[in-house]
Design a protein around this motif. Structure first.
Motif, PDB file in Angstrom:
ATOM      1  N   ILE A  83     -11.394  54.596 -25.242  1.00  0.00           N
ATOM      2  CA  ILE A  83     -11.780  53.690 -24.232  1.00  0.00           C
ATOM      3  C   ILE A  83     -12.481  52.609 -24.905  1.00  0.00           C
ATOM      4  O   ILE A  83     -13.250  52.649 -25.808  1.00  0.00           O
ATOM      5  CB  ILE A  83     -12.470  54.212 -22.887  1.00  0.00           C
ATOM      6  N   ALA A  84     -12.491  51.356 -24.364  1.00  0.00           N
ATOM      7  CA  ALA A  84     -13.054  50.176 -25.076  1.00  0.00           C
ATOM      8  C   ALA A  84     -13.740  49.535 -23.913  1.00  0.00           C
ATOM      9  O   ALA A  84     -13.225  49.271 -23.061  1.00  0.00           O
ATOM     10  CB  ALA A  84     -12.226  49.283 -26.021  1.00  0.00           C
ATOM     11  N   GLN A  85     -15.106  48.941 -24.053  1.00  0.00           N
ATOM     12  CA  GLN A  85     -15.759  48.361 -23.096  1.00  0.00           C
ATOM     13  C   GLN A  85     -15.301  46.852 -23.258  1.00  0.00           C
ATOM     14  O   GLN A  85     -15.737  46.318 -24.224  1.00  0.00           O
ATOM     15  CB  GLN A  85     -17.371  48.521 -23.315  1.00  0.00           C
ATOM     16  N   THR A  86     -14.820  46.187 -22.380  1.00  0.00           N
ATOM     17  CA  THR A  86     -14.407  44.813 -22.493  1.00  0.00           C
ATOM     18  C   THR A  86     -15.307  43.918 -21.431  1.00  0.00           C
ATOM     19  O   THR A  86     -14.796  42.785 -21.611  1.00  0.00           O
ATOM     20  CB  THR A  86     -12.915  44.734 -22.071  1.00  0.00           C
ATOM     21  N   GLY A 135     -17.925  54.500 -13.779  1.00  0.00           N
ATOM     22  CA  GLY A 135     -18.019  55.827 -13.002  1.00  0.00           C
ATOM     23  C   GLY A 135     -16.426  56.178 -12.500  1.00  0.00           C
ATOM     24  O   GLY A 135     -16.351  57.316 -11.862  1.00  0.00           O
ATOM     25  N   GLU A 136     -15.395  55.634 -12.878  1.00  0.00           N
ATOM     26  CA  GLU A 136     -14.184  56.064 -12.663  1.00  0.00           C
ATOM     27  C   GLU A 136     -13.705  57.374 -13.428  1.00  0.00           C
ATOM     28  O   GLU A 136     -14.173  57.532 -14.439  1.00  0.00           O
ATOM     29  CB  GLU A 136     -13.128  55.119 -12.824  1.00  0.00           C
ATOM     30  N   VAL A 137     -13.046  58.343 -12.745  1.00  0.00           N
ATOM     31  CA  VAL A 137     -12.574  59.571 -13.238  1.00  0.00           C
ATOM     32  C   VAL A 137     -11.644  59.236 -14.649  1.00  0.00           C
ATOM     33  O   VAL A 137     -10.569  58.732 -14.165  1.00  0.00           O
ATOM     34  CB  VAL A 137     -12.100  60.533 -12.302  1.00  0.00           C
ATOM     35  N   SER A 157     -16.079  57.257 -16.658  1.00  0.00           N
ATOM     36  CA  SER A 157     -16.075  56.005 -17.656  1.00  0.00           C
ATOM     37  C   SER A 157     -17.647  55.733 -17.348  1.00  0.00           C
ATOM     38  O   SER A 157     -18.330  55.553 -16.556  1.00  0.00           O
ATOM     39  CB  SER A 157     -15.566  54.991 -17.282  1.00  0.00           C
ATOM     40  N   PRO A 158     -18.325  55.548 -18.640  1.00  0.00           N
ATOM     41  CA  PRO A 158     -19.625  54.908 -18.701  1.00  0.00           C
ATOM     42  C   PRO A 158     -19.817  53.462 -18.634  1.00  0.00           C
ATOM     43  O   PRO A 158     -21.130  52.843 -18.386  1.00  0.00           O
ATOM     44  CB  PRO A 158     -20.025  55.586 -20.147  1.00  0.00           C
TER      45      PRO A 158
END
Length: 278
Positions: free
Chosen positions: A195-198, A65-67, A166-167
């Motif tokens: 971006i990477a989902q960590t 949710g962050e811009v 951010s999703p």
């Protein structure tokens, strides 16, 4: 947001794991594995516009949710404000309601006067026609208000498309465009950031075919990352490939590894040990 994502099984993981020699499939044996981000996404613009802000930077931790990106939107803001005003305007509806109430009362009086033979049937019919027309005008006014409300929502949605969020929880891997650049929609256009989902991470392992009967979804496993990350992590098997690589005599296993505190980076090797519980 227009994104181009890479699957949880990256080309790097495949190259490392496919080249690793599978160990003996005995209970408690360790297997080579790779700890990877759950997904890697290249963030692109869904609209044409001027890049106004990129509040995040390479290496920065981000939350769902962050811009991430702001695209210039002065025209869209004006359109949304205009649409909002139209949606809230009630003058036409109030006028139509008043006219309908007056026509209904006139029609009622005419019905009574016709019964007492004070007016002709034609006068009663004319009053009924006026009432029907007033009701139609009220219906049209109400429909226009609903249409204005829908147009307002459309304008707000168009405005919101210019702010990309951010999703997932993760990290910014790279930045390709900076404020002032012209962005365009489409998968073939240059991305703004990657971006990477960590959280969570995924652990990918390739096991020999003879271990297939021993591995089930939900089985407990132990993950030991390579040095200097010597801490042991416990998790469970999330996915077991149902198609065997006949040429290599192997199959893949995926384990999900919670990483809320960013204890581990993605892209490191590890050892996976099968547990005995389910």
């Amino acid at each position: 947001m227009t994104v181009a994502g890479k699957g949880t099984w990256s080309m790097l993981a495949w190259a490392v794991l496919a080249g690793a020699r599978a160990q003996a499939a005995t209970a408690g044996a360790g297997y080579d594995c790779m700890i990877e981000p759950a997904q890697v996404v290249e963030v692109r613009s869904p609209v044409v516009g001027l890049l106004q802000q990129v509040p995040v930077r390479r290496g920065q931790t981000i939350r769902r949710g962050e811009v991430l990106v702001v695209i210039e939107s002065s025209v869209e803001k004006s359109q949304a404000e205009t649409a909002s005003f139209r949606a809230q305007a009630q003058g036409a509806v109030m006028e139509a309601r008043s006219k309908t109430a007056a026509a209904r009362e006139k029609s009622r009086r005419m019905d009574e006067l016709v019964k007492e033979e004070f007016v002709s049937a034609q006068a009663r019919d004319d009053a009924a026609a006026e009432l029907a027309q007033a009701q139609a005008e009220l219906k049209t006014a109400e429909e226009n208000v609903e249409l204005a409300r829908l147009q307002q929502q459309e304008a707000v949605d168009q405005l919101n498309r210019r702010v990309i969020r951010s999703p997932f929880d993760g990290v910014v891997m790279d930045q390709y465009l900076y404020p002032g650049a012209l962005v365009d929609a489409g998968d073939n256009k240059k991305p703004i950031i990657k971006i990477a989902q960590t959280n969570p991470l995924v652990v990918q392992a390739i096991l020999p075919f003879k271990a297939f009967p021993q591995v089930h979804v939900g089985d407990a496993v132990t993950i030991v990352p390579e040095a200097p990350f010597g801490r042991t992590f416990s998790s469970h098997v999330k996915t077991v490939d149902r198609v065997i690589d006949a040429a290599a005599g192997t199959f893949g296993v995926v384990v999900e590894l919670p990483n809320a505190h960013a204890d581990l980076p993605g892209g490191i090797r590890c050892k996976l040990t099968l547990g005995t519980g389910h």
